[in-house]
Design a protein around this motif. Structure first.
Motif, PDB file in Angstrom:
ATOM      1  N   SER A   1       0.821  -1.213   0.000  1.00 52.45           N
ATOM      2  CA  SER A   1       0.000   0.000   0.000  1.00 52.45           C
ATOM      3  C   SER A   1       0.854   1.263   0.000  1.00 52.45           C
ATOM      4  O   SER A   1       0.417   2.320  -0.465  1.00 52.45           O
ATOM      5  CB  SER A   1      -0.934   0.001   1.221  1.00 52.45           C
ATOM      6  OG  SER A   1      -0.217   0.214   2.413  1.00 52.45           O
ATOM      7  N   TYR A   2       2.090   1.159   0.518  1.00 51.74           N
ATOM      8  CA  TYR A   2       2.959   2.331   0.575  1.00 51.74           C
ATOM      9  C   TYR A   2       3.684   2.597  -0.748  1.00 51.74           C
ATOM     10  O   TYR A   2       4.277   3.660  -0.928  1.00 51.74           O
ATOM     11  CB  TYR A   2       3.998   2.166   1.686  1.00 51.74           C
ATOM     12  CG  TYR A   2       3.413   2.172   3.077  1.00 51.74           C
ATOM     13  CD1 TYR A   2       2.303   2.937   3.398  1.00 51.74           C
ATOM     14  CD2 TYR A   2       3.974   1.377   4.076  1.00 51.74           C
ATOM     15  CE1 TYR A   2       1.770   2.926   4.674  1.00 51.74           C
ATOM     16  CE2 TYR A   2       3.445   1.363   5.355  1.00 51.74           C
ATOM     17  CZ  TYR A   2       2.344   2.135   5.658  1.00 51.74           C
ATOM     18  OH  TYR A   2       1.814   2.133   6.917  1.00 51.74           O
TER      19      TYR A   2
ATOM     20  N   PRO B   1       0.896   6.049  -4.328  1.00 51.75           N
ATOM     21  CA  PRO B   1       0.270   7.150  -3.607  1.00 51.75           C
ATOM     22  C   PRO B   1      -1.206   7.338  -3.942  1.00 51.75           C
ATOM     23  O   PRO B   1      -1.784   8.354  -3.596  1.00 51.75           O
ATOM     24  CB  PRO B   1       1.090   8.351  -4.094  1.00 51.75           C
ATOM     25  CG  PRO B   1       1.445   7.989  -5.506  1.00 51.75           C
ATOM     26  CD  PRO B   1       1.658   6.503  -5.507  1.00 51.75           C
TER      27      PRO B   1
ATOM     28  N   ILE C   1      -5.331   7.256  -4.057  1.00 51.31           N
ATOM     29  CA  ILE C   1      -6.321   7.358  -2.977  1.00 51.31           C
ATOM     30  C   ILE C   1      -6.746   5.966  -2.537  1.00 51.31           C
ATOM     31  O   ILE C   1      -6.895   5.705  -1.335  1.00 51.31           O
ATOM     32  CB  ILE C   1      -7.529   8.189  -3.438  1.00 51.31           C
ATOM     33  CG1 ILE C   1      -7.111   9.639  -3.661  1.00 51.31           C
ATOM     34  CG2 ILE C   1      -8.665   8.108  -2.416  1.00 51.31           C
ATOM     35  CD1 ILE C   1      -8.193  10.520  -4.233  1.00 51.31           C
TER      36      ILE C   1
ATOM     37  N   ASN D   1      -5.044   3.227  -2.512  1.00 47.66           N
ATOM     38  CA  ASN D   1      -4.022   2.626  -1.649  1.00 47.66           C
ATOM     39  C   ASN D   1      -3.952   3.311  -0.294  1.00 47.66           C
ATOM     40  O   ASN D   1      -3.658   2.671   0.714  1.00 47.66           O
ATOM     41  CB  ASN D   1      -2.653   2.671  -2.334  1.00 47.66           C
ATOM     42  CG  ASN D   1      -2.436   1.493  -3.267  1.00 47.66           C
ATOM     43  OD1 ASN D   1      -2.242   0.374  -2.829  1.00 47.66           O
ATOM     44  ND2 ASN D   1      -2.519   1.751  -4.548  1.00 47.66           N
ATOM     45  N   ALA D   2      -4.204   4.624  -0.267  1.00 48.66           N
ATOM     46  CA  ALA D   2      -4.220   5.327   1.015  1.00 48.66           C
ATOM     47  C   ALA D   2      -5.355   4.807   1.889  1.00 48.66           C
ATOM     48  O   ALA D   2      -5.186   4.597   3.099  1.00 48.66           O
ATOM     49  CB  ALA D   2      -4.375   6.831   0.776  1.00 48.66           C
TER      50      ALA D   2
ATOM     51  N   SER E   1      -4.458   1.265   3.025  1.00 46.94           N
ATOM     52  CA  SER E   1      -3.459   1.321   4.085  1.00 46.94           C
ATOM     53  C   SER E   1      -4.114   1.638   5.422  1.00 46.94           C
ATOM     54  O   SER E   1      -3.796   1.036   6.454  1.00 46.94           O
ATOM     55  CB  SER E   1      -2.395   2.379   3.753  1.00 46.94           C
ATOM     56  OG  SER E   1      -1.465   2.495   4.793  1.00 46.94           O
ATOM     57  N   TRP E   2      -5.043   2.607   5.403  1.00 42.16           N
ATOM     58  CA  TRP E   2      -5.729   2.961   6.651  1.00 42.16           C
ATOM     59  C   TRP E   2      -6.548   1.790   7.167  1.00 42.16           C
ATOM     60  O   TRP E   2      -6.540   1.487   8.363  1.00 42.16           O
ATOM     61  CB  TRP E   2      -6.633   4.177   6.425  1.00 42.16           C
ATOM     62  CG  TRP E   2      -7.244   4.688   7.687  1.00 42.16           C
ATOM     63  CD1 TRP E   2      -6.722   5.627   8.534  1.00 42.16           C
ATOM     64  CD2 TRP E   2      -8.474   4.264   8.278  1.00 42.16           C
ATOM     65  NE1 TRP E   2      -7.559   5.816   9.615  1.00 42.16           N
ATOM     66  CE2 TRP E   2      -8.639   4.984   9.480  1.00 42.16           C
ATOM     67  CE3 TRP E   2      -9.456   3.347   7.907  1.00 42.16           C
ATOM     68  CZ2 TRP E   2      -9.745   4.831  10.306  1.00 42.16           C
ATOM     69  CZ3 TRP E   2     -10.559   3.175   8.737  1.00 42.16           C
ATOM     70  CH2 TRP E   2     -10.704   3.905   9.915  1.00 42.16           C
TER      71      TRP E   2
ATOM     72  N   LEU F   1      -7.986  11.526   5.970  1.00 40.11           N
ATOM     73  CA  LEU F   1      -7.125  11.064   4.873  1.00 40.11           C
ATOM     74  C   LEU F   1      -6.834  12.166   3.869  1.00 40.11           C
ATOM     75  O   LEU F   1      -6.125  11.944   2.882  1.00 40.11           O
ATOM     76  CB  LEU F   1      -7.791   9.886   4.158  1.00 40.11           C
ATOM     77  CG  LEU F   1      -7.968   8.596   4.971  1.00 40.11           C
ATOM     78  CD1 LEU F   1      -8.774   7.577   4.196  1.00 40.11           C
ATOM     79  CD2 LEU F   1      -6.625   8.017   5.367  1.00 40.11           C
TER      80      LEU F   1
END
Length: 214
Positions: free
Chosen positions: A143-144, A147, A149, A151-152, A155-156, A180
């Motif tokens: 996920s990192y 960049p 949205i 994947n963000a 990740s959360w 986010l």
């Protein structure tokens, strides 16, 4: 150590003991030590911890990284300390803090080795658990690397899932979008994409991580 019926039920449902003979479980449980913690009291810190597997019997604990970011919330049946138990390092990578009055069962490395020798099924359950944690970390690394949205959001989600693979968005989706730094429409699109990809199932304020549901 004396356990009540609710605490015994918690341990019976713990991954480590599910394969053990039911008639022997309570005797095994009573051989381990437990400790109570007040709200906000440190259970493990990076430089103050014991080489033991901890299992939450009652209450709730929060796991923070070195910078103070919340990584996970531990509820009855959740465990911690598995990765560091047989490590040679003298540091623990996170901090575990009681969020409310809590009781924790501790199993030392020596006791765990004895358990594995007597009950090989427990060792297999432990390996399966660690494999699941490796998969979890691999998902975070993936996920990192992008960049986007989506994947963000992913990740959360994987940083806030409980041991059953469920994320409860108690703050609401509007607040999550603000946290986010994305628009609400973008957040909903990302959640829809993740659901279409089969990674999650969204049901109101609950989001289920599909490959973590137990």
């Amino acid at each position: 150590m004396t356990l009540d019926a609710k605490q015994i039920e918690v341990l019976n449902n713990c991954f480590l003991f599910r394969a053990l003979p039911e008639g022997e479980r309570e005797k095994i449980f009573s051989s381990f030590c437990e400790q109570s913690y007040k709200k906000s009291e440190s259970i493990f810190t990076q430089h103050s911890f014991i080489k033991s597997l901890g299992i939450i019997l009652e209450g709730e604990a929060a796991v923070y990284n070195e910078s103070g970011a919340l990584l996970n919330t531990l509820k009855p049946g959740s465990c911690f300390g598995a990765a560091a138990l047989f490590s040679q390092t003298n540091e623990y990578v996170t901090s575990v803090i009681a969020k409310k009055q809590s009781r924790v069962l501790f199993i030392s490395d020596k006791e765990l080795k004895e358990l594995f020798i007597k009950y090989p099924e427990a060792a297999l359950s432990y390996i399966e658990f660690l494999s699941g944690r490796i998969q979890f970390l691999n998902r975070k690394i993936d996920s990192y690397t992008s960049p986007s949205i989506e994947n963000a959001v992913w990740s959360w989600l994987i940083s806030h899932e409980d041991d059953g693979g469920v994320v409860h968005v108690a703050m609401g989706y509007a607040a999550l979008a603000r946290a986010l730094s994305v628009g609400r429409a973008s957040l909903y699109r990302a959640l829809t994409e993740l659901q279409n990809e089969g990674k999650i199932v969204k049901n109101g304020a609950d989001i289920f991580i599909c490959d973590r549901i137990k």
